[in-house]
Motif scaffolding. Sequence first.
Motif: not given
Length: 596
Positions: A261-263, A271-277, A337-338, A412-417
Amino acid sequence: MARATALYEGEASVSGFEKELFDDISETEPWALVERFADLERVSGTEDEREAAAYLEERLEAHDIAYTTYEPELWLSTPHSAELSATAPVEESFDSAKTVSFAGAGTVEAEVEFLEGPSINTMEEMLSASIETIDRDVEGKVVLLETMSLGIETIQTVQEAGAAALLGIHPHENEPHEGIATPVWGGIPDESERERLPEIPIVNVSRTDGDRLLELAAAEQPLEVELTADVTRDWAACPLVLAQISGEADPDNDDFVLAHGHYDSWYVGITDNATGDAALLELARVFNDHREQLERDLWVAWWPGHSTGRYAGSTWFADEFAQALLERCVAQVNIDSPGAADAAEFADMTMWMPEADPLCRAAIDDVAGKDTSENRPPRAGDYSFNNLGLSGLFMLSSNIPADVREERGYHPVGGSGGNSNAWHLSTDTIDKADPEVLVRDTRVHAVAIARLLTDDVLPLDHRRTVARHQDIVAGYDETAGEHFDLSPVRTELETLANGVDALYAAIDDGTIESEAANEAIKSLSRALVHVNYASEGRFEQDPAIDRPPYPALEPVTALSDLEGDAYRFRQTHLKRAMNAVVADLRAARDAVPVNP
């Protein structure tokens, strides 16, 4: 505030090693990363990005996890500032103006021409919507476009029509979303792609400022504006952190799963994308603690250059590690984005390839007791491995329920839940995430990855994939009619389907060794992913635009609209594309060691 719906439906249905992972995943380590990253605006090429990488290194060392930090030179484009003001019929400034990565830099003063933007109601439409033709004279003018997404093809259409600049109205009331304008995957163009880089300035404004611009544009006297885009394009060395966990249950097996994932981020990008990190760090910790139970290795990568380099970090990695990925990577798992607050469902933002559907669906059900849906991964995210032919799991994660999003007025968006008040905005702050949602989503990823790392035979079902391919090609063939014959592809797929059925029957009855089965499954991925998601070569990258299924063959659907030379030219190119597809499918068939 109470959650929209429950995070779990009943007790988790996991046992043994998976239950150990489930229980070991904690809130402490991942949430500490979220809190640290909440103080860092991790734009690639900045000191804050380096501090984030240093934090990852510190935590990996604390848990005795082997890692390497690379310093790839990435070509990035950083948007600095934008200015916009009306000069006629009134003088008025608009403070929400922003530019985008890879826009042209400079100042333009010109008359405004308003164009209707494409209708966008879903995330899929946001990623693919574009204007293909312009039916009026925009030469030397500023094109004003009302849309939530200035698609790459739209930008190219506007530029080719001779417009001096592009001005977009985003649906967010207070500020437009950050974005990127280049179609070049990985940022670095080859000679054939350089002319596709935007040359005109691009400026976006908020819904509030946009409404005022539309009011002025509708007046009798023409609207004139002056806009400035300050954006740079330059090389930067960016840290790329790779943790490598060696499975100890089978030391001779050097196959691996790539979780990534990207940091980097826009602003603090929680949420895009610290949570993924954070999820990636926790996965590295728990799998390292249980490495004696792993049949395969786990590579965990944190990418720079996602936001201002069009996935530059993962593209560099695909180039640098191409042979290892081609030979040994069994699947790539993208974690983006989890852990968004109120993301109670796994409905419209869960994306994976067909062969991974049973695996992903079971992991979600076994951990959370939730139903889910399979969605095709778009040409987006850090899916930089399609040309290599890696099976892909996930792209985004859980989502806020659609009715809750509608009630809150989200678009609509492409992330952040699905939280449009967070995605690519300065407001993507720590309050937009939920530590308990993050733990649940990390558990889902852990169970899916565990099955890839420990199952004797890889849990990827290419029977589903071949069936999907047959449906796609049959649809194209029907549309083409007498204009082009796709029966050679359909014949190859039928033969391949028989071989794949025989392979899985042999797996089920134990008449094939697991090692031979796994080699066949990897080979099937290499061929079937490539033909379904890419049209460029194995070691190239397709452009960052919407890619239909079987992109090399999809132009057959519009063949009947052509005539003369254009018709015959396309027929020739389709014949070559079909030959390449047939060769890929035959390679897949030859890799199946079981005769039907």
